[in-house]
Design a protein around this motif. Structure first.
Motif, mmCIF file in Angstrom:
data_model
loop_
_atom_site.group_PDB
_atom_site.id
_atom_site.type_symbol
_atom_site.label_atom_id
_atom_site.label_comp_id
_atom_site.label_asym_id
_atom_site.label_seq_id
_atom_site.Cartn_x
_atom_site.Cartn_y
_atom_site.Cartn_z
ATOM 1 N N ALA A 1 0.772 -1.340 0.378
ATOM 2 C CA ALA A 1 -0.147 -0.127 0.367
ATOM 3 C C ALA A 1 0.608 1.169 -0.067
ATOM 4 C CB ALA A 1 -1.007 0.199 1.042
ATOM 5 N N VAL A 2 1.831 1.373 1.141
ATOM 6 C CA VAL A 2 3.023 2.161 0.823
ATOM 7 C C VAL A 2 3.105 2.605 -0.989
ATOM 8 C CG1 VAL A 2 5.020 3.469 1.440
ATOM 9 C CG2 VAL A 2 3.110 2.245 3.283
ATOM 10 N N GLU A 3 3.879 1.185 -1.522
ATOM 11 C CA GLU A 3 4.721 1.297 -2.566
ATOM 12 C C GLU A 3 3.532 2.408 -3.290
ATOM 13 O OE1 GLU A 3 6.146 -1.717 -5.765
ATOM 14 O OE2 GLU A 3 6.016 -2.738 -3.781
ATOM 15 N N ALA A 4 2.293 1.493 -3.271
ATOM 16 C CA ALA A 4 0.455 2.126 -3.880
ATOM 17 C C ALA A 4 1.149 4.208 -4.109
ATOM 18 C CB ALA A 4 0.059 2.128 -3.940
ATOM 19 N N LEU A 5 0.926 4.536 -2.721
ATOM 20 C CA LEU A 5 1.306 5.876 -2.664
ATOM 21 C C LEU A 5 2.698 6.151 -2.666
ATOM 22 C CD1 LEU A 5 -0.295 5.709 1.297
ATOM 23 C CD2 LEU A 5 -1.326 6.833 -1.090
ATOM 24 N N ASN A 6 3.530 5.740 -3.020
ATOM 25 C CA ASN A 6 4.672 6.328 -3.196
ATOM 26 C C ASN A 6 4.703 6.754 -4.579
ATOM 27 O OD1 ASN A 6 5.678 6.809 -0.594
ATOM 28 N ND2 ASN A 6 6.841 4.478 -0.994
ATOM 29 N N MET A 7 3.964 6.118 -5.387
ATOM 30 C CA MET A 7 4.259 5.848 -6.781
ATOM 31 C C MET A 7 3.157 7.115 -7.736
ATOM 32 S SD MET A 7 2.978 2.424 -9.378
ATOM 33 C CE MET A 7 1.562 2.185 -7.595
ATOM 34 N N LEU A 8 2.213 8.124 -6.581
ATOM 35 C CA LEU A 8 2.016 8.987 -6.877
ATOM 36 C C LEU A 8 3.291 10.649 -6.422
ATOM 37 C CD1 LEU A 8 -2.134 8.588 -6.447
ATOM 38 C CD2 LEU A 8 -0.516 8.933 -8.416
ATOM 39 N N ARG A 9 3.980 10.745 -5.930
ATOM 40 C CA ARG A 9 5.245 11.211 -5.417
ATOM 41 C C ARG A 9 5.506 12.316 -6.409
ATOM 42 N NH1 ARG A 9 9.141 9.230 -1.014
ATOM 43 N NH2 ARG A 9 8.296 7.998 0.426
ATOM 44 N N MET A 10 5.080 13.845 -6.065
ATOM 45 C CA MET A 10 5.301 14.460 -7.445
ATOM 46 C C MET A 10 7.185 14.774 -7.035
ATOM 47 S SD MET A 10 3.385 17.788 -8.325
ATOM 48 C CE MET A 10 1.959 17.341 -8.571
ATOM 49 N N ASN A 11 8.188 14.249 -7.609
ATOM 50 C CA ASN A 11 9.389 14.341 -7.338
ATOM 51 C C ASN A 11 9.224 15.152 -8.429
ATOM 52 O OD1 ASN A 11 9.570 12.673 -5.131
ATOM 53 N ND2 ASN A 11 9.667 10.516 -6.688
#
Length: 410
Positions: free
Chosen positions: A264-274
């Motif tokens: 779940a954390v990995e899925a959220l990290n995919m949305l990070r605006m780097n």
């Protein structure tokens, strides 16, 4: 420790270089500035404020205080004109937000605060208080400059390190349950009190008075996060989903185990605006839209671009709509102009000139270059500018609104 009270007569409005004020006081400690505006004459009268409070689109409030019962009453506008002659002679306050959007002379005061980023300034609220009028002891979560415009107001503040911030539950206003002032001053016309966020304060009119409050935009972390997440979600690729290609038979089919939480954390990290460019664009759009209580609407103006440019060459000016908020940013992939939540790619020089100018004359327009001129004409077409002919005279004065009532306003 820097002094808590100074006289600014020799160097208004701060009594010191702006860099010193920002270093020693900004968001750190309060400051009473005597003679911040020496000889100040209010650009509006109480009657003007009362008239504005009757307008449908103005944000206005009346706070009344019954001293015997310590009862507070809040009413919101618009108000009827016939209400004001019958108001009590004491213990009430009329407050109107965004007066700088309605009156050009009030808006001109903002030029005196150009030591701050313009996009940080929210509005100028003007209050009229009858003798004894107050809104109670309270605390703001943003910086504010309180300029006394007419009459005298007593200000008390609690500048202690750990002031009491418990609120009363018996009133609809967010008033402090306990207030222990450490400083007590009476301000006259031209005096100004700066308060950083979190300083409890209480103002009471000594006589009938006008006070101008220059407030800052200070979005909470929750507001920033909410808009940021909304932006991420709106721009997210539908293909980005929770995945478990490494799934193994569970020990308990009903359990959400550690591996599931990691996915779940990995899925959220995919949305990070780097990407800093995307992040900058998000903030530019957000801050030029944040707390906007008015809207820019295009009017019915059929003038062509050729006609507009001819007018500018012959003395006309483009006056920015008072609800039009602009800022600009220089990024690695070029500069952007932000206008009421929209991002427009522009050369840095043009973006800076447009964002910093409430009025553009023919020379200003010519200096923008092709991209800047294209941008300004599109903003004019969508209602962000009003073409002011030379015959119109100046764009303010006498307490008048500076936007034409031709359907092109809010």
């Amino acid at each position: 420790m820097p002094p808590v009270e100074i006289d600014a007569s020799a160097l208004p409005p701060l009594g010191m270089p702006p860099a010193d004020f920002l270093r020693d006081y900004w968001q750190k400690r309060p400051l009473l500035i005597r003679n911040a505006f020496p000889g100040f004459v209010s650009p509006i009268e109480p009657e003007d404020l009362a008239g504005l409070a009757c307008e449908e689109m103005a944000l206005s409030r009346i706070v009344s205080h019954d001293r015997d019962r310590d009862h507070w009453r809040l009413r919101t506008g618009p108000f009827r004109e016939d209400e004001f002659p019958g108001m009590p002679h004491q213990d009430w306050t009329l407050l109107v937000q965004d007066v700088d959007k309605w009156d050009a002379d009030v808006a001109a005061l903002l030029d005196c605060f150009d030591f701050l980023p313009r996009w940080r300034i929210d509005d100028i609220m003007v209050s009229f208080a009858a003798p004894g009028g107050s809104v109670g002891a309270h605390v703001d979560q943003y910086d504010v400059f309180l300029l006394q415009a007419q009459g005298r107001r007593r200000w008390q503040i609690d500048a202690s390190e750990s002031p009491s911030l418990t609120f009363r539950r018996d009133v609809e206003l967010k008033l402090l349950q306990r207030f222990s002032p450490t400083h007590d001053w009476v301000l006259g016309p031209g005096d100004m009190l700066y308060l950083p966020p979190g300083v409890p304060h209480h103002g009471v009119a000594e006589d009938a008075c006008l006070t101008f409050s220059v407030g800052m935009r200070a979005p909470s972390a929750a507001e920033l996060l909410g808009d940021f997440v909304d932006t991420l979600a709106a721009e997210a690729d539908e293909a980005l989903r929770y995945r478990d290609p490494d799934l193994e038979p569970p020990r308990d089919p009903a359990e959400i185990d550690v591996a599931a939480m990691n996915r779940a954390v990995e899925a959220l990290n995919m949305l990070r605006m780097n990407d800093p460019e995307r992040l900058g664009d998000w903030f530019g759009r957000f801050i030029t839209l944040y707390r906007s209580s008015g809207e820019v609407i295009a009017g019915e103006n059929g003038r062509s671009r050729i006609e507009i440019e001819w007018d500018l060459q012959h003395g006309a000016r483009l006056v920015r709509h008072p609800w039009s908020r602009m800022a600009w940013r220089k990024g690695g992939r070029g500069s952007r102009l932000y206008v009421n939540g929209h991002a427009i790619a522009l050369p840095a020089r043009a973006a800076a000139r447009v964002a910093n100018s409430r009025v553009l004359d023919g020379d200003d327009y010519a200096a923008l270059g092709q991209a800047g001129q294209d941008c300004v004409f599109e903003l004019y077409r969508t209602g962000h500018y009003h073409l002011q002919m030379d015959a119109d005279g100046d764009d303010g004065g006498n307490g008048a609104t500076w936007w034409p009532e031709d359907g092109s306003g809010q």
